[in-house]
Design a protein around this motif. Sequence first.
Motif, PDB file in Angstrom:
ATOM      1  N   PHE A  83       0.658  -0.047  -5.358  1.00 58.62           N
ATOM      2  CA  PHE A  83       1.844  -0.464  -4.609  1.00 58.62           C
ATOM      3  C   PHE A  83       2.994  -0.692  -5.591  1.00 58.62           C
ATOM      4  CE2 PHE A  83      -1.644  -2.263  -1.773  1.00 58.62           C
ATOM      5  CZ  PHE A  83      -1.670  -1.130  -0.976  1.00 58.62           C
ATOM      6  N   SER A  84       3.615   0.408  -5.981  1.00 59.13           N
ATOM      7  CA  SER A  84       4.675   0.372  -6.982  1.00 59.13           C
ATOM      8  C   SER A  84       5.955  -0.220  -6.402  1.00 59.13           C
ATOM      9  CB  SER A  84       4.960   1.791  -7.483  1.00 59.13           C
ATOM     10  OG  SER A  84       5.482   2.591  -6.424  1.00 59.13           O
ATOM     11  N   LYS A  85       6.867  -0.563  -7.288  1.00 65.66           N
ATOM     12  CA  LYS A  85       8.174  -1.074  -6.872  1.00 65.66           C
ATOM     13  C   LYS A  85       8.891  -0.036  -6.019  1.00 65.66           C
ATOM     14  CE  LYS A  85      12.623  -2.632  -8.734  1.00 65.66           C
ATOM     15  NZ  LYS A  85      13.406  -2.881  -9.984  1.00 65.66           N
ATOM     16  N   GLU A  86       8.796   1.235  -6.405  1.00 65.27           N
ATOM     17  CA  GLU A  86       9.470   2.306  -5.674  1.00 65.27           C
ATOM     18  C   GLU A  86       8.898   2.452  -4.260  1.00 65.27           C
ATOM     19  OE1 GLU A  86      10.085   2.556  -9.838  1.00 65.27           O
ATOM     20  OE2 GLU A  86       8.183   2.611  -8.720  1.00 65.27           O
ATOM     21  N   LEU A  87       7.567   2.372  -4.127  1.00 61.80           N
ATOM     22  CA  LEU A  87       6.942   2.491  -2.809  1.00 61.80           C
ATOM     23  C   LEU A  87       7.346   1.322  -1.923  1.00 61.80           C
ATOM     24  CD1 LEU A  87       4.951   4.390  -1.306  1.00 61.80           C
ATOM     25  CD2 LEU A  87       3.121   2.807  -1.968  1.00 61.80           C
ATOM     26  N   ARG A  88       7.390   0.130  -2.474  1.00 63.22           N
ATOM     27  CA  ARG A  88       7.788  -1.055  -1.715  1.00 63.22           C
ATOM     28  C   ARG A  88       9.242  -0.947  -1.252  1.00 63.22           C
ATOM     29  NH1 ARG A  88       4.447  -5.683  -2.722  1.00 63.22           N
ATOM     30  NH2 ARG A  88       2.670  -5.175  -4.075  1.00 63.22           N
ATOM     31  N   GLU A  89      10.110  -0.448  -2.127  1.00 66.26           N
ATOM     32  CA  GLU A  89      11.513  -0.294  -1.760  1.00 66.26           C
ATOM     33  C   GLU A  89      11.685   0.744  -0.655  1.00 66.26           C
ATOM     34  OE1 GLU A  89      13.449   0.619  -5.423  1.00 66.26           O
ATOM     35  OE2 GLU A  89      13.610  -1.496  -6.042  1.00 66.26           O
ATOM     36  N   THR A  90      10.877   1.796  -0.691  1.00 69.61           N
ATOM     37  CA  THR A  90      10.923   2.807   0.360  1.00 69.61           C
ATOM     38  C   THR A  90      10.477   2.210   1.693  1.00 69.61           C
ATOM     39  OG1 THR A  90      10.470   4.574  -1.226  1.00 69.61           O
ATOM     40  CG2 THR A  90      10.115   5.088   1.093  1.00 69.61           C
ATOM     41  N   VAL A  91       9.445   1.376   1.667  1.00 70.46           N
ATOM     42  CA  VAL A  91       8.989   0.699   2.885  1.00 70.46           C
ATOM     43  C   VAL A  91      10.120  -0.145   3.471  1.00 70.46           C
ATOM     44  CG1 VAL A  91       7.477  -1.124   3.775  1.00 70.46           C
ATOM     45  CG2 VAL A  91       6.540   0.659   2.307  1.00 70.46           C
ATOM     46  N   ARG A  92      10.759  -0.950   2.641  1.00 77.39           N
ATOM     47  CA  ARG A  92      11.840  -1.821   3.125  1.00 77.39           C
ATOM     48  C   ARG A  92      12.994  -1.001   3.690  1.00 77.39           C
ATOM     49  NH1 ARG A  92      10.598  -4.403  -1.871  1.00 77.39           N
ATOM     50  NH2 ARG A  92       9.449  -6.356  -1.559  1.00 77.39           N
ATOM     51  N   GLY A  93      13.372   0.062   2.973  1.00 76.77           N
ATOM     52  CA  GLY A  93      14.483   0.884   3.430  1.00 76.77           C
ATOM     53  C   GLY A  93      14.207   1.562   4.758  1.00 76.77           C
ATOM     54  N   MET A  94      13.006   2.099   4.916  1.00 80.30           N
ATOM     55  CA  MET A  94      12.649   2.768   6.163  1.00 80.30           C
ATOM     56  C   MET A  94      12.587   1.782   7.333  1.00 80.30           C
ATOM     57  SD  MET A  94       9.917   5.797   5.416  1.00 80.30           S
ATOM     58  CE  MET A  94      10.470   7.321   4.652  1.00 80.30           C
ATOM     59  N   LEU A  95      12.045   0.600   7.075  1.00 78.03           N
ATOM     60  CA  LEU A  95      11.950  -0.390   8.147  1.00 78.03           C
ATOM     61  C   LEU A  95      13.336  -0.866   8.578  1.00 78.03           C
ATOM     62  CD1 LEU A  95       8.823  -2.422   7.025  1.00 78.03           C
ATOM     63  CD2 LEU A  95       9.051  -1.030   9.078  1.00 78.03           C
ATOM     64  N   ALA A 147      -0.100  -4.220   3.024  1.00 78.83           N
ATOM     65  CA  ALA A 147      -0.241  -5.099   1.863  1.00 78.83           C
ATOM     66  C   ALA A 147       0.904  -6.101   1.779  1.00 78.83           C
ATOM     67  CB  ALA A 147      -0.306  -4.262   0.584  1.00 78.83           C
ATOM     68  N   MET A 148       2.119  -5.657   2.087  1.00 76.27           N
ATOM     69  CA  MET A 148       3.277  -6.543   2.034  1.00 76.27           C
ATOM     70  C   MET A 148       3.181  -7.635   3.095  1.00 76.27           C
ATOM     71  SD  MET A 148       6.106  -3.555   1.212  1.00 76.27           S
ATOM     72  CE  MET A 148       7.573  -4.583   1.109  1.00 76.27           C
ATOM     73  N   CYS A 149       2.613  -7.303   4.243  1.00 73.27           N
ATOM     74  CA  CYS A 149       2.373  -8.313   5.280  1.00 73.27           C
ATOM     75  C   CYS A 149       1.347  -9.336   4.786  1.00 73.27           C
ATOM     76  CB  CYS A 149       1.860  -7.657   6.560  1.00 73.27           C
ATOM     77  SG  CYS A 149       3.084  -6.712   7.498  1.00 73.27           S
ATOM     78  N   LEU A 150       0.256  -8.849   4.216  1.00 71.21           N
ATOM     79  CA  LEU A 150      -0.787  -9.738   3.700  1.00 71.21           C
ATOM     80  C   LEU A 150      -0.236 -10.639   2.593  1.00 71.21           C
ATOM     81  CD1 LEU A 150      -3.748  -7.191   3.560  1.00 71.21           C
ATOM     82  CD2 LEU A 150      -3.707  -9.278   4.946  1.00 71.21           C
ATOM     83  N   GLU A 151       0.599 -10.094   1.738  1.00 70.98           N
ATOM     84  CA  GLU A 151       1.190 -10.891   0.666  1.00 70.98           C
ATOM     85  C   GLU A 151       2.032 -12.032   1.230  1.00 70.98           C
ATOM     86  OE1 GLU A 151       1.678  -7.587  -2.927  1.00 70.98           O
ATOM     87  OE2 GLU A 151       3.311  -7.880  -1.492  1.00 70.98           O
ATOM     88  N   GLU A 152       2.812 -11.727   2.250  1.00 65.51           N
ATOM     89  CA  GLU A 152       3.656 -12.757   2.860  1.00 65.51           C
ATOM     90  C   GLU A 152       2.817 -13.813   3.568  1.00 65.51           C
ATOM     91  OE1 GLU A 152       7.001 -12.878   6.390  1.00 65.51           O
ATOM     92  OE2 GLU A 152       7.102 -11.240   4.932  1.00 65.51           O
ATOM     93  N   MET A 153       1.762 -13.396   4.246  1.00 64.74           N
ATOM     94  CA  MET A 153       0.918 -14.321   4.990  1.00 64.74           C
ATOM     95  C   MET A 153       0.082 -15.209   4.078  1.00 64.74           C
ATOM     96  SD  MET A 153      -0.432 -11.667   7.921  1.00 64.74           S
ATOM     97  CE  MET A 153      -1.668 -12.810   8.556  1.00 64.74           C
ATOM     98  N   LEU A 154      -0.409 -14.636   2.984  1.00 66.08           N
ATOM     99  CA  LEU A 154      -1.370 -15.340   2.127  1.00 66.08           C
ATOM    100  C   LEU A 154      -0.757 -15.865   0.830  1.00 66.08           C
ATOM    101  CD1 LEU A 154      -4.368 -12.853   2.539  1.00 66.08           C
ATOM    102  CD2 LEU A 154      -3.985 -15.004   3.760  1.00 66.08           C
ATOM    103  N   CYS A 155       0.543 -15.565   0.605  1.00 64.21           N
ATOM    104  CA  CYS A 155       1.228 -16.016  -0.614  1.00 64.21           C
ATOM    105  C   CYS A 155       0.489 -15.522  -1.860  1.00 64.21           C
ATOM    106  CB  CYS A 155       1.356 -17.532  -0.641  1.00 64.21           C
ATOM    107  SG  CYS A 155       2.359 -18.206   0.699  1.00 64.21           S
ATOM    108  N   CYS A 156       0.321 -14.219  -1.950  1.00 64.08           N
ATOM    109  CA  CYS A 156      -0.354 -13.627  -3.099  1.00 64.08           C
ATOM    110  C   CYS A 156       0.311 -12.303  -3.435  1.00 64.08           C
ATOM    111  CB  CYS A 156      -1.842 -13.422  -2.808  1.00 64.08           C
ATOM    112  SG  CYS A 156      -2.166 -12.205  -1.501  1.00 64.08           S
ATOM    113  N   ARG A 157      -0.150 -11.658  -4.485  1.00 62.39           N
ATOM    114  CA  ARG A 157       0.358 -10.350  -4.900  1.00 62.39           C
ATOM    115  C   ARG A 157      -0.788  -9.358  -4.863  1.00 62.39           C
ATOM    116  NH1 ARG A 157       5.401  -8.042  -5.035  1.00 62.39           N
ATOM    117  NH2 ARG A 157       5.559  -6.464  -6.662  1.00 62.39           N
ATOM    118  N   ILE A 158      -0.606  -8.258  -4.149  1.00 60.63           N
ATOM    119  CA  ILE A 158      -1.652  -7.243  -4.012  1.00 60.63           C
ATOM    120  C   ILE A 158      -1.195  -5.986  -4.758  1.00 60.63           C
ATOM    121  CG2 ILE A 158      -3.029  -5.886  -2.389  1.00 60.63           C
ATOM    122  CD1 ILE A 158      -2.397  -8.032  -0.276  1.00 60.63           C
TER     123      ILE A 158
END
Length: 220
Positions: A156-168, A127-138
């Motif tokens: 796709f909560s703030k906490e889940l997104r932060e975990t994705v960024r941290g792991m990557l 979803a975060m990839c799609l958001e960046e590619m399409l300039c939208c919020r999912i």
Amino acid sequence: MTYAEEDFLQLSGLQHFAFCRRQWALIHIEQQWRENLRTVEGDLFHRRAHDEQARERRGDVLILRGLSVVSLTLGISGKCDVVEFRADPGGVPIRGEEGLWLPFPIEYKRGAPKAHQADELQLCAQAMCLEEMLCCRIPEGALFYGETRRRTLVPFSKELRETVRGMLEEMHQLYRRGYTPKVRRSKSCSACSLQELCLPALMKERDVDAYLRQAMEVES
């Protein structure tokens, strides 16, 4: 920060990393792989979802399969099993289609919902990839499990997104170092397709490459 294309990691590796950092490193750094019944069944299950030529329309829903995605800020690339584009005034335009559409990613999994978040993290990264590619919020997507034959909604909560960024970020650091984490034995080891390569009972101090090199030297 943005990543160069040559530094991209596989999006699907996030699920491996969340499940077991060592498993991820064996596959993506040491290029080790071993099939088992679960991996074969999972591959067949995904092939049915990944028909890239299919573009299906169901009323106000446009369904695309095997959609390639990328994120320069996360440094990953991969494919979504299925993305439903739903007609929505807050959505984005799609080539060849009238109106505005909001993406809703769906990841197909062979088994059943799990106690850990590996599947949710992989879906959120899509979803975060799609958001960046399409300039939208999912705001959400879904996991479809083969055993239950139903969707599980994933916000796709703030906490889940932060975990994705941290792991990557951690994955990129380990990949640059070429470092394979040491064994941390758990109940999941018995179901891992790499158990014979990982050798969790033996590899507490040594990496697999060193073990295999020594084994080949002995045989020669």
